[in-house]
Write a protein that holds these residues in place. Structure first.
Motif, mmCIF file in Angstrom:
data_model
loop_
_atom_site.group_PDB
_atom_site.id
_atom_site.type_symbol
_atom_site.label_atom_id
_atom_site.label_comp_id
_atom_site.label_asym_id
_atom_site.label_seq_id
_atom_site.Cartn_x
_atom_site.Cartn_y
_atom_site.Cartn_z
ATOM 1 N N PHE A 8 0.825 -1.212 0.000
ATOM 2 C CA PHE A 8 0.000 0.000 0.000
ATOM 3 C C PHE A 8 0.856 1.257 0.000
ATOM 4 N N ASN A 9 1.929 1.246 0.810
ATOM 5 C CA ASN A 9 2.767 2.438 0.933
ATOM 6 C C ASN A 9 3.652 2.662 -0.285
ATOM 7 N N GLY A 10 4.075 1.599 -0.946
ATOM 8 C CA GLY A 10 4.937 1.714 -2.128
ATOM 9 C C GLY A 10 4.332 2.613 -3.199
ATOM 10 N N PRO A 11 3.199 2.222 -3.790
ATOM 11 C CA PRO A 11 2.561 3.040 -4.834
ATOM 12 C C PRO A 11 2.190 4.431 -4.342
ATOM 13 N N ALA A 12 1.753 4.546 -3.093
ATOM 14 C CA ALA A 12 1.372 5.846 -2.542
ATOM 15 C C ALA A 12 2.596 6.756 -2.468
ATOM 16 N N LEU A 13 3.713 6.213 -1.998
ATOM 17 C CA LEU A 13 4.944 6.991 -1.878
ATOM 18 C C LEU A 13 5.438 7.424 -3.252
ATOM 19 N N ILE A 14 5.387 6.499 -4.220
ATOM 20 C CA ILE A 14 5.816 6.821 -5.591
ATOM 21 C C ILE A 14 4.933 7.922 -6.168
ATOM 22 N N GLY A 15 3.621 7.822 -5.939
ATOM 23 C CA GLY A 15 2.698 8.842 -6.448
ATOM 24 C C GLY A 15 3.001 10.203 -5.857
ATOM 25 N N VAL A 16 3.277 10.246 -4.564
ATOM 26 C CA VAL A 16 3.588 11.523 -3.901
ATOM 27 C C VAL A 16 4.889 12.093 -4.459
ATOM 28 N N LEU A 17 5.897 11.233 -4.640
ATOM 29 C CA LEU A 17 7.188 11.694 -5.176
ATOM 30 C C LEU A 17 7.027 12.223 -6.590
ATOM 31 N N VAL A 18 6.215 11.555 -7.405
ATOM 32 C CA VAL A 18 5.984 11.998 -8.788
ATOM 33 C C VAL A 18 5.300 13.361 -8.791
ATOM 34 N N LEU A 19 4.251 13.509 -7.970
ATOM 35 C CA LEU A 19 3.537 14.788 -7.903
ATOM 36 C C LEU A 19 4.463 15.886 -7.413
ATOM 37 N N PHE A 20 5.271 15.586 -6.388
ATOM 38 C CA PHE A 20 6.212 16.564 -5.839
ATOM 39 C C PHE A 20 7.241 16.947 -6.904
ATOM 40 N N GLY A 21 7.723 15.966 -7.647
ATOM 41 C CA GLY A 21 8.713 16.231 -8.698
ATOM 42 C C GLY A 21 8.134 17.115 -9.795
#
Length: 37
Positions: A8-21
């Motif tokens: 659950f945290n993997g995809p969520a973390l990646i999504g947040v990093l992508v949006l932040f980037g």
């Protein structure tokens, strides 16, 4: 950290990093564009 929480945290973390980037890149482009003019 269990495998379940990682699933659950993997995809969520990646999504947040992508949006932040994207937001960071857009901000830099806007600043550079403003200074260039």
């Amino acid at each position: 950290m269990t495998a379940e929480s990682m699933m659950f945290n993997g995809p969520a973390l990646i999504g947040v990093l992508v949006l932040f980037g994207l937001a960071w890149g857009f901000l830099i482009l806007k600043i550079q564009g403003g200074e260039a003019e």
